[in-house]
Motif scaffolding. Structure first.
Motif, PDB file in Angstrom:
ATOM      1  N   MET A  49      54.936   7.991  -3.518  1.00 24.31           N
ATOM      2  CA  MET A  49      56.227   7.653  -2.922  1.00 24.31           C
ATOM      3  C   MET A  49      56.968   6.615  -3.750  1.00 24.31           C
ATOM      4  N   GLU A  50      56.255   5.592  -4.190  1.00 26.70           N
ATOM      5  CA  GLU A  50      56.900   4.503  -4.915  1.00 26.70           C
ATOM      6  C   GLU A  50      57.347   4.921  -6.309  1.00 26.70           C
ATOM      7  N   SER A  51      56.815   6.042  -6.819  1.00 31.50           N
ATOM      8  CA  SER A  51      57.187   6.478  -8.173  1.00 31.50           C
ATOM      9  C   SER A  51      58.506   7.235  -8.214  1.00 31.50           C
ATOM     10  N   SER A  89      72.222   5.220  -5.881  1.00 33.11           N
ATOM     11  CA  SER A  89      70.840   5.383  -6.342  1.00 33.11           C
ATOM     12  C   SER A  89      69.878   4.494  -5.582  1.00 33.11           C
ATOM     13  N   GLY A  90      68.586   4.819  -5.742  1.00 29.54           N
ATOM     14  CA  GLY A  90      67.544   4.039  -5.107  1.00 29.54           C
ATOM     15  C   GLY A  90      66.177   4.593  -5.439  1.00 29.54           C
ATOM     16  N   SER A  91      65.170   4.143  -4.720  1.00 35.33           N
ATOM     17  CA  SER A  91      63.800   4.581  -4.953  1.00 35.33           C
ATOM     18  C   SER A  91      63.141   4.981  -3.638  1.00 35.33           C
ATOM     19  N   ASN A  92      62.030   5.710  -3.766  1.00 35.94           N
ATOM     20  CA  ASN A  92      61.253   6.142  -2.600  1.00 35.94           C
ATOM     21  C   ASN A  92      62.183   6.663  -1.503  1.00 35.94           C
ATOM     22  N   PRO A  93      62.903   7.761  -1.781  1.00 33.09           N
ATOM     23  CA  PRO A  93      63.961   8.193  -0.857  1.00 33.09           C
ATOM     24  C   PRO A  93      63.492   8.518   0.549  1.00 33.09           C
ATOM     25  N   GLY A  94      62.331   9.173   0.689  1.00 32.47           N
ATOM     26  CA  GLY A  94      61.904   9.631   2.005  1.00 32.47           C
ATOM     27  C   GLY A  94      61.365   8.543   2.904  1.00 32.47           C
ATOM     28  N   TYR A  95      60.675   7.543   2.315  1.00 35.69           N
ATOM     29  CA  TYR A  95      59.955   6.590   3.149  1.00 35.69           C
ATOM     30  C   TYR A  95      60.183   5.137   2.726  1.00 35.69           C
ATOM     31  N   GLY A  96      61.169   4.931   1.856  1.00 37.39           N
ATOM     32  CA  GLY A  96      61.607   3.591   1.499  1.00 37.39           C
ATOM     33  C   GLY A  96      63.075   3.446   1.812  1.00 37.39           C
ATOM     34  N   ALA A  97      63.914   4.146   1.037  1.00 39.62           N
ATOM     35  CA  ALA A  97      65.363   4.081   1.240  1.00 39.62           C
ATOM     36  C   ALA A  97      65.751   4.547   2.639  1.00 39.62           C
ATOM     37  N   GLN A 104      69.858  14.060  -8.308  1.00 41.51           N
ATOM     38  CA  GLN A 104      68.724  14.163  -9.205  1.00 41.51           C
ATOM     39  C   GLN A 104      67.594  13.286  -8.678  1.00 41.51           C
ATOM     40  N   THR A 105      66.375  13.794  -8.722  1.00 39.83           N
ATOM     41  CA  THR A 105      65.208  12.974  -8.431  1.00 39.83           C
ATOM     42  C   THR A 105      64.280  13.028  -9.635  1.00 39.83           C
ATOM     43  N   TYR A 106      63.576  11.959  -9.860  1.00 40.43           N
ATOM     44  CA  TYR A 106      62.650  11.916 -10.989  1.00 40.43           C
ATOM     45  C   TYR A 106      61.596  10.852 -10.707  1.00 40.43           C
ATOM     46  N   THR A 107      60.484  10.960 -11.398  1.00 46.75           N
ATOM     47  CA  THR A 107      59.426   9.976 -11.232  1.00 46.75           C
ATOM     48  C   THR A 107      59.432   9.019 -12.403  1.00 46.75           C
ATOM     49  N   LYS A 108      59.042   7.796 -12.163  1.00 47.12           N
ATOM     50  CA  LYS A 108      59.099   6.750 -13.174  1.00 47.12           C
ATOM     51  C   LYS A 108      58.299   7.152 -14.406  1.00 47.12           C
TER      52      LYS A 108
END
Length: 427
Positions: free
Chosen positions: A323-325, A363-371, A171-175
């Motif tokens: 990205m950060e959201s 789980s984590g955040s910013n999957p493409g360019y953070g995690a 699942q992906t979602y924005t804050k």
């Protein structure tokens, strides 16, 4: 440069590369690292911009000039470090040259590819040479393969028994908002276009790579219907089209062949909040698949990614705020047997159905360019620190196979944009 660097980030001026540089400020703070690419000016601009973002002066960071079309420059670059982090994709076109250079230089190589044809071709062509040269070549070291492949390693360590199968639900979602996505850079889109266009290559690659089929362990984990509702993700599910399953299967085959561990069966799904969203994505997937089969269709997809993805993919990529959201979670449910019922041999079959379950969340955040950036750098650090805990002395491996006995999971959990592993239920 008199002494080898620990890590070089190649393709540092690309979209993923520059954010890998940003995360390197924390992840590689105890190591000597540099960046590489074709343009001195662009690389220096990355150091300036990412240094400002990290509030640290990076201008003394070593800069190495290397061109994907110049084999000598690639070998020279690889010779200057112990681990090369390759951010230069699509790997179908630009990966093998860098792998060869690392093998020539005796340098370990990690990348963030999600392209099964590339990864399995590298294993087919170079695994033996990598073992001889004592070099690790490890792909799929970002989102979404690291959470799932290492998630199954995490499950296995905490199951207290024998795992038969795992189903993964993304699942992906924005804050503060409903499920959605913030967009992805064009490079991932291009990889997907050509990967799907040439997906028929995989059967022949695997026929050559694996001369023997794995035993059919019972009960067989059957795939779910195209659409189904799941209480695990509390939504409507579709099969996940990424490379997760192929990466996991490579790790599980390796662990079966080398360590006689019963291989875990696995299927991956993605969860949507509504039927409408799931149906629209499925229709997009069908249209995308059809277009990739024709040269004209591929040209349209590559030329107009924003149009055909309804704005989700673009040449400019998402903004930093977007990205950060983004948050992500994989709910992974494992089924198997308790420790008291363990069989003598990995090839033995159980007479009874699985009676034990374990549910975990990754789980984590910013999957493409953070995690992703934290993950690939963490794999490099783990090679540097725990080479003695990795299998054999080298080889072309999937992450789960390479890092099963290391502390990579703990390394991933250290950082703000890292990846968290937790147990939800153990029955």
């Amino acid at each position: 440069m008199s002494e080898k660097l620990d890590v070089i980030i190649f393709g540092a001026s690309g979209f993923t590369g520059k954010y890998t540089v940003f995360e390197a400020v924390n992840v590689l703070q105890n190591y000597r690292w540099g960046i590489a690419g074709r343009s001195q000016t662009k690389l220096e601009n990355v150091l300036k911009d990412m240094g400002a973002k990290a509030q640290k002066n990076l201008m003394s960071t070593p800069v190495i000039i290397a061109d994907i079309e110049n084999e000598g420059s690639l070998i020279a670059m690889a010779s200057k470090c112990r681990v090369l982090v390759n951010c230069c994709g699509p790997y179908r076109f630009f990966g093998e040259q860098v792998v060869r250079a690392c093998l020539e230089a005796g340098t370990h190589h990690v990348d963030v590819s999600g392209e099964p044809q590339y990864m399995e071709t590298m294993q087919l062509k170079y695994n033996k040479l990598a073992q001889e040269r004592k070099v690790y070549i490890i792909s799929a070291c970002g989102f979404d393969s690291i959470p799932v492949d290492l998630g199954i390693i995490f499950i296995d360590k905490n199951f207290d028994g024998v795992v038969n199968s795992v189903e993964s639900y993304l699942q992906t979602y924005t804050k503060g908002e409903s499920q959605g996505g913030a967009g992805i850079h064009y490079g991932t889109w291009e990889s997907a276009v050509y990967g799907l266009a040439h997906s028929n290559e995989l059967r022949e690659i695997r026929r050559k790579l694996y001369s023997e089929k794995l035993p059919k362990f019972q009960p067989i984990l059957k795939p779910r219907p195209l659409f189904f509702r799941s209480d695990i993700g509390n939504g409507i599910c579709l099969p996940f089209p990424g490379s997760d399953r192929s990466v996991v299967m490579r790790s599980q085959r390796f662990l079966y062949e080398q360590e006689h561990k019963r291989p875990v069966q696995m299927h991956a799904y993605i969860v949507f909040k509504t039927w409408i969203a799931a149906i629209l994505v499925a229709l997009f997937g069908v249209t995308f698949g059809i277009l990739t089969k024709f040269s004209f269709g591929r040209q349209l997809l590559v030329k107009y990614p924003k149009v055909f993805s309804l704005g989700f993919f673009s040449h400019e990529g998402p903004s930093e705020a977007q990205m950060e959201s983004v948050q992500f979670s994989f709910i992974m449910r494992a089924n198997g047997w308790p420790k008291s019922e363990k069989l003598l041999e990995a090839s033995d079959q159980y007479a009874d159905l699985p009676s034990k379950t374990l549910t975990v969340k990754v789980s984590g955040s910013n999957p493409g360019y953070g995690a992703t950036c934290v993950a690939v750098l963490s794999t490099a650090v783990t090679i540097l620190k725990e080479n003695d805990k990795m299998p054999g002395s080298g080889g072309v491996l999937a992450p789960g196979a390479a890092f099963a006995k290391t502390s990579l999971i703990s390394e991933l959990e250290k950082y703000d944009r890292g990846i968290k592993f937790e147990i939800l239920a153990n029955k």
